[in-house]
Design a protein around this motif. Structure first.
Motif, PDB file in Angstrom:
ATOM      1  N   ARG A  15       1.126  -1.241   0.544  1.00 40.08           N
ATOM      2  CA  ARG A  15       0.160  -0.137   0.125  1.00 40.08           C
ATOM      3  C   ARG A  15       0.670   1.369   0.146  1.00 40.08           C
ATOM      4  O   ARG A  15       0.493   2.154  -0.840  1.00 40.08           O
ATOM      5  CB  ARG A  15      -0.960  -0.092   1.378  1.00 40.08           C
ATOM      6  N   SER A  16       1.643   1.507   0.896  1.00 38.54           N
ATOM      7  CA  SER A  16       2.922   2.247   0.547  1.00 38.54           C
ATOM      8  C   SER A  16       3.706   2.553   0.016  1.00 38.54           C
ATOM      9  O   SER A  16       3.637   3.983  -0.720  1.00 38.54           O
ATOM     10  CB  SER A  16       3.720   2.486   2.133  1.00 38.54           C
ATOM     11  N   ILE A  17       3.953   1.595  -0.912  1.00 41.61           N
ATOM     12  CA  ILE A  17       4.480   1.836  -2.151  1.00 41.61           C
ATOM     13  C   ILE A  17       3.717   1.971  -3.589  1.00 41.61           C
ATOM     14  O   ILE A  17       4.015   3.043  -3.726  1.00 41.61           O
ATOM     15  CB  ILE A  17       4.960  -0.246  -2.741  1.00 41.61           C
ATOM     16  N   MET A  18       2.646   1.895  -3.691  1.00 41.58           N
ATOM     17  CA  MET A  18       1.412   2.136  -3.960  1.00 41.58           C
ATOM     18  C   MET A  18       1.046   3.422  -4.002  1.00 41.58           C
ATOM     19  O   MET A  18       1.621   4.757  -4.980  1.00 41.58           O
ATOM     20  CB  MET A  18       0.377   1.107  -4.279  1.00 41.58           C
ATOM     21  N   ALA A  19       1.092   4.091  -3.119  1.00 35.79           N
ATOM     22  CA  ALA A  19       0.763   5.659  -3.103  1.00 35.79           C
ATOM     23  C   ALA A  19       1.712   6.149  -3.180  1.00 35.79           C
ATOM     24  O   ALA A  19       1.897   7.276  -3.820  1.00 35.79           O
ATOM     25  CB  ALA A  19       0.201   5.762  -0.930  1.00 35.79           C
ATOM     26  N   GLU A  20       3.132   5.983  -3.186  1.00 34.30           N
ATOM     27  CA  GLU A  20       4.201   6.746  -3.056  1.00 34.30           C
ATOM     28  C   GLU A  20       4.565   7.041  -4.476  1.00 34.30           C
ATOM     29  O   GLU A  20       4.889   7.525  -5.278  1.00 34.30           O
ATOM     30  CB  GLU A  20       6.013   5.991  -2.549  1.00 34.30           C
ATOM     31  N   ALA A  21       4.120   5.564  -5.258  1.00 35.48           N
ATOM     32  CA  ALA A  21       4.295   5.844  -7.177  1.00 35.48           C
ATOM     33  C   ALA A  21       2.941   7.048  -7.659  1.00 35.48           C
ATOM     34  O   ALA A  21       3.183   7.775  -8.410  1.00 35.48           O
ATOM     35  CB  ALA A  21       4.079   4.103  -7.622  1.00 35.48           C
ATOM     36  N   LEU A  22       1.588   6.584  -7.256  1.00 38.50           N
ATOM     37  CA  LEU A  22       0.859   7.490  -7.449  1.00 38.50           C
ATOM     38  C   LEU A  22       1.150   8.895  -7.350  1.00 38.50           C
ATOM     39  O   LEU A  22       1.079   9.404  -7.984  1.00 38.50           O
ATOM     40  CB  LEU A  22      -0.515   6.696  -6.711  1.00 38.50           C
ATOM     41  N   ALA A 103      -2.095  12.286   8.803  1.00 42.62           N
ATOM     42  CA  ALA A 103      -3.491  11.827   9.012  1.00 42.62           C
ATOM     43  C   ALA A 103      -3.436  10.142   8.356  1.00 42.62           C
ATOM     44  O   ALA A 103      -2.449   9.622   7.687  1.00 42.62           O
ATOM     45  CB  ALA A 103      -3.767  12.703   7.304  1.00 42.62           C
ATOM     46  N   HIS A 104      -4.301   9.951   8.193  1.00 44.46           N
ATOM     47  CA  HIS A 104      -4.257   8.295   8.532  1.00 44.46           C
ATOM     48  C   HIS A 104      -5.250   7.864   7.146  1.00 44.46           C
ATOM     49  O   HIS A 104      -6.580   8.473   7.240  1.00 44.46           O
ATOM     50  CB  HIS A 104      -4.968   7.500   9.640  1.00 44.46           C
ATOM     51  N   TRP A 105      -4.712   6.917   6.490  1.00 44.47           N
ATOM     52  CA  TRP A 105      -5.863   6.728   5.190  1.00 44.47           C
ATOM     53  C   TRP A 105      -5.913   5.155   4.937  1.00 44.47           C
ATOM     54  O   TRP A 105      -5.044   4.648   4.030  1.00 44.47           O
ATOM     55  CB  TRP A 105      -5.441   7.038   3.364  1.00 44.47           C
ATOM     56  N   GLY A 106      -6.106   4.410   5.628  1.00 50.18           N
ATOM     57  CA  GLY A 106      -6.796   3.675   5.890  1.00 50.18           C
ATOM     58  C   GLY A 106      -6.684   2.598   4.421  1.00 50.18           C
ATOM     59  O   GLY A 106      -8.305   2.849   4.285  1.00 50.18           O
ATOM     60  N   VAL A 107      -6.471   1.539   4.070  1.00 50.59           N
ATOM     61  CA  VAL A 107      -6.888   0.813   2.693  1.00 50.59           C
ATOM     62  C   VAL A 107      -6.655  -0.944   3.945  1.00 50.59           C
ATOM     63  O   VAL A 107      -4.951  -0.856   3.871  1.00 50.59           O
ATOM     64  CB  VAL A 107      -5.993   0.710   1.592  1.00 50.59           C
ATOM     65  N   ASP A 119      -7.887 -12.722  -7.889  1.00 53.50           N
ATOM     66  CA  ASP A 119      -8.013 -12.272  -6.607  1.00 53.50           C
ATOM     67  C   ASP A 119      -6.816 -11.811  -5.658  1.00 53.50           C
ATOM     68  O   ASP A 119      -7.368 -10.411  -5.120  1.00 53.50           O
ATOM     69  CB  ASP A 119      -9.297 -13.826  -5.577  1.00 53.50           C
ATOM     70  N   ARG A 120      -5.865 -12.447  -6.478  1.00 50.96           N
ATOM     71  CA  ARG A 120      -4.851 -11.369  -5.877  1.00 50.96           C
ATOM     72  C   ARG A 120      -4.918  -9.862  -6.751  1.00 50.96           C
ATOM     73  O   ARG A 120      -4.763  -9.140  -6.009  1.00 50.96           O
ATOM     74  CB  ARG A 120      -3.716 -11.882  -5.453  1.00 50.96           C
ATOM     75  N   ARG A 121      -4.921  -9.865  -7.713  1.00 45.63           N
ATOM     76  CA  ARG A 121      -4.708  -9.119  -8.629  1.00 45.63           C
ATOM     77  C   ARG A 121      -6.050  -8.312  -8.264  1.00 45.63           C
ATOM     78  O   ARG A 121      -5.588  -6.898  -8.828  1.00 45.63           O
ATOM     79  CB  ARG A 121      -4.399  -9.608 -10.341  1.00 45.63           C
ATOM     80  N   ALA A 122      -7.021  -8.567  -8.084  1.00 47.57           N
ATOM     81  CA  ALA A 122      -8.377  -7.617  -8.081  1.00 47.57           C
ATOM     82  C   ALA A 122      -8.076  -6.800  -7.313  1.00 47.57           C
ATOM     83  O   ALA A 122      -8.296  -5.971  -6.647  1.00 47.57           O
ATOM     84  CB  ALA A 122      -9.421  -8.610  -7.605  1.00 47.57           C
ATOM     85  N   ALA A 123      -6.834  -7.621  -5.539  1.00 48.53           N
ATOM     86  CA  ALA A 123      -7.509  -7.051  -4.347  1.00 48.53           C
ATOM     87  C   ALA A 123      -6.614  -5.702  -4.730  1.00 48.53           C
ATOM     88  O   ALA A 123      -6.468  -4.792  -4.042  1.00 48.53           O
ATOM     89  CB  ALA A 123      -6.536  -7.921  -2.990  1.00 48.53           C
ATOM     90  N   PHE A 124      -5.547  -5.811  -5.348  1.00 50.90           N
ATOM     91  CA  PHE A 124      -4.322  -5.073  -5.585  1.00 50.90           C
ATOM     92  C   PHE A 124      -4.869  -3.624  -6.388  1.00 50.90           C
ATOM     93  O   PHE A 124      -4.648  -2.790  -5.939  1.00 50.90           O
ATOM     94  CB  PHE A 124      -2.968  -5.367  -6.510  1.00 50.90           C
ATOM     95  N   ARG A 125      -5.538  -4.248  -7.680  1.00 53.39           N
ATOM     96  CA  ARG A 125      -6.518  -3.431  -8.143  1.00 53.39           C
ATOM     97  C   ARG A 125      -7.300  -2.435  -7.570  1.00 53.39           C
ATOM     98  O   ARG A 125      -8.078  -1.054  -7.663  1.00 53.39           O
ATOM     99  CB  ARG A 125      -6.684  -3.680  -9.512  1.00 53.39           C
ATOM    100  N   ASP A 126      -8.255  -2.864  -6.450  1.00 53.70           N
ATOM    101  CA  ASP A 126      -8.573  -2.167  -5.652  1.00 53.70           C
ATOM    102  C   ASP A 126      -8.137  -1.295  -4.586  1.00 53.70           C
ATOM    103  O   ASP A 126      -9.057   0.153  -4.720  1.00 53.70           O
ATOM    104  CB  ASP A 126      -9.562  -3.258  -4.432  1.00 53.70           C
ATOM    105  N   ALA A 127      -7.305  -2.086  -4.194  1.00 52.59           N
ATOM    106  CA  ALA A 127      -6.812  -0.783  -3.152  1.00 52.59           C
ATOM    107  C   ALA A 127      -5.727   0.020  -3.644  1.00 52.59           C
ATOM    108  O   ALA A 127      -5.547   1.373  -3.587  1.00 52.59           O
ATOM    109  CB  ALA A 127      -5.116  -1.642  -2.686  1.00 52.59           C
ATOM    110  N   PHE A 128      -5.212  -0.236  -5.062  1.00 56.60           N
ATOM    111  CA  PHE A 128      -3.623   0.943  -5.593  1.00 56.60           C
ATOM    112  C   PHE A 128      -5.814   2.171  -6.618  1.00 56.60           C
ATOM    113  O   PHE A 128      -4.929   3.111  -5.821  1.00 56.60           O
ATOM    114  CB  PHE A 128      -4.172   0.226  -6.868  1.00 56.60           C
ATOM    115  N   ILE A 130      -8.151   2.447  -4.687  1.00 56.47           N
ATOM    116  CA  ILE A 130      -8.962   3.430  -3.190  1.00 56.47           C
ATOM    117  C   ILE A 130      -7.548   4.523  -3.620  1.00 56.47           C
ATOM    118  O   ILE A 130      -7.698   6.200  -3.451  1.00 56.47           O
ATOM    119  CB  ILE A 130      -9.429   2.615  -1.943  1.00 56.47           C
ATOM    120  N   LEU A 131      -6.355   4.628  -3.253  1.00 52.09           N
ATOM    121  CA  LEU A 131      -4.554   5.117  -2.954  1.00 52.09           C
ATOM    122  C   LEU A 131      -5.352   6.126  -4.109  1.00 52.09           C
ATOM    123  O   LEU A 131      -4.955   7.184  -3.594  1.00 52.09           O
ATOM    124  CB  LEU A 131      -3.927   4.477  -2.958  1.00 52.09           C
TER     125      LEU A 131
END
Length: 163
Positions: A15-22, A103-107, A119-128, A130-131
């Protein structure tokens, strides 16, 4: 003017890696994004790395690292600290120089999903997704026109939104 943002999570692997990239890509120099973990796993989840690099984030910037790196003398001064996992939000953080807005942005943790590859890919796409929505909301704020309390209030509001 650019603002330094540190995204925190326990393992600093998804999550933190994806947020950094975004924020690193979408912020277009207005924001400089970093990420770290309280107990870094030492590796980036491959599905998180795949999403980050497809976005255009440099693969050489993708690494799991300790938050101590950013609390040390000589580290970049952070303007914002954003936790993206509930565990990191409850931990005692280092004392950050300059008293950044936090702040807190829980995912939900996509790496915790057990199941098929789909299923795993869908979970990563969903988190991505949201972020990404939260990062876009941050980018829409007139940060330079807000005082510290208003910045904190706005960042908390972004994290409180349900996707």
């Amino acid at each position: 003017m650019s603002y330094n943002v540190l995204f925190l999570c326990t393992g600093n692997s998804a999550r933190s890696i994806m947020a950094e990239a975004l924020l690193g890509v979408l912020g277009k120099g207005r924001f400089i994004a970093y990420s770290a973990g309280s107990y870094p796993s030492g590796k980036v989840q491959p599905l998180a790395a795949d999403l980050a690099t497809k976005l255009g984030y440099p693969p050489d910037r993708l690494r799991s690292k300790s938050w101590d790196e950013y609390a040390a003398p000589g580290a970049p001064k952070m303007d914002f600290i954003i936790t993206v996992c509930d565990n990191a939000a409850g931990e005692v953080c280092p004392i950050w120089p300059g008293q950044p807005v936090s702040a807190h942005w829980g995912v939900a943790d996509p790496a915790a999903v057990v199941g098929s590859e789909d299923d795993r890919r869908a979970a990563f796409r969903d988190a991505f997704t949201i972020l990404r929505r939260r990062v876009e909301r941050l980018l829409a704020l007139p940060i330079d026109k807000l005082d510290r309390l208003a910045r904190e209030r706005e960042l908390h509001a972004i994290g409180a939104t349900s996707e």
